[in-house]
Scaffold this active site. Structure first.
Site, mmCIF file in Angstrom:
data_model
loop_
_atom_site.group_PDB
_atom_site.id
_atom_site.type_symbol
_atom_site.label_atom_id
_atom_site.label_comp_id
_atom_site.label_asym_id
_atom_site.label_seq_id
_atom_site.Cartn_x
_atom_site.Cartn_y
_atom_site.Cartn_z
ATOM 1 N N TYR A 73 77.576 84.636 159.439
ATOM 2 C CA TYR A 73 78.246 85.442 158.422
ATOM 3 C C TYR A 73 79.754 85.309 158.594
ATOM 4 C CZ TYR A 73 79.826 89.465 155.737
ATOM 5 O OH TYR A 73 80.474 90.273 154.835
ATOM 6 N N HIS A 112 80.706 87.416 151.562
ATOM 7 C CA HIS A 112 80.869 88.207 150.338
ATOM 8 C C HIS A 112 82.240 87.907 149.749
ATOM 9 C CE1 HIS A 112 77.786 90.523 152.524
ATOM 10 N NE2 HIS A 112 77.333 90.774 151.321
ATOM 11 N N ILE A 121 85.939 81.692 145.030
ATOM 12 C CA ILE A 121 84.623 81.187 144.606
ATOM 13 C C ILE A 121 84.676 79.667 144.437
ATOM 14 C CG2 ILE A 121 82.912 81.227 142.740
ATOM 15 C CD1 ILE A 121 83.820 84.281 142.386
#
Length: 167
Positions: A73, A112, A121
């Site tokens: 993560y 996230h 993104i």
């Protein structure tokens, strides 16, 4: 400022305050003391990025073993605005992907991203990350509160087991 030297350095008790300051400037959320205490324990999974010997970015990860998977993560990966587009984020992300590759036991790496952060993104998509989920109201106290989960998959869940069954 197009030419320069980028290198990654360890996060230690002596420079953890630089990480705190950097995160306060780069991210719209505040990280608690436990975040910084944990960062000191993860070794290669947390690095400061130096551009010509100046701290300009950082990446902090942790191993996540939820959903019967071993995942990496990315808690934070960010760079000061004036130093963006100098491949510093690329150096940090390649470091993370190299750890995953060398370990070879991660199912995926994920993070996230705020739904309106088109730059981030696009950046992650260039490295094979895909939007796999939208989390409503993920962030407290910032707008928009929704986040995308971006993920780069190394192997499908149970892939190792399937390979053994074919024999």
């Amino acid at each position: 400022m197009t030419r320069g030297h980028t290198e990654l350095g360890d996060i230690t008790p002596h420079n953890i305050k630089q990480l705190k300051l950097l995160n306060q400037v780069v991210f719209p959320v505040t990280y608690n003391d436990k975040f910084y205490k944990d960062v000191l324990e993860v070794g290669e999974l947390a690095k400061l990025a130096y551009f010509n010997d100046i701290v300009v970015g950082a990446v902090c990860c942790r191993i996540d073993t939820s959903d019967n998977q071993r995942r990496l993560y990315i808690m934070t990966l960010g760079c000061l605005a004036p130093y963006r587009r100098l491949h510093i984020g690329t150096v940090m992300l390649k470091h993370v992907l190299k750890i995953c590759e060398e370990d070879a036991n991660f199912d995926n790496v994920f993070l996230h991203v705020q739904v309106n952060n088109e730059g981030a993104i696009k950046f992650y998509e260039k490295f094979g990350f895909e939007i796999v989920e939208e989390k409503k109201n993920y962030y407290k106290r910032i707008e928009p509160a929704d986040a995308y989960v971006l993920q780069k998959t190394f192997r499908k869940s149970g892939e190792q087991t399937k390979g053994k069954e074919k024999n």
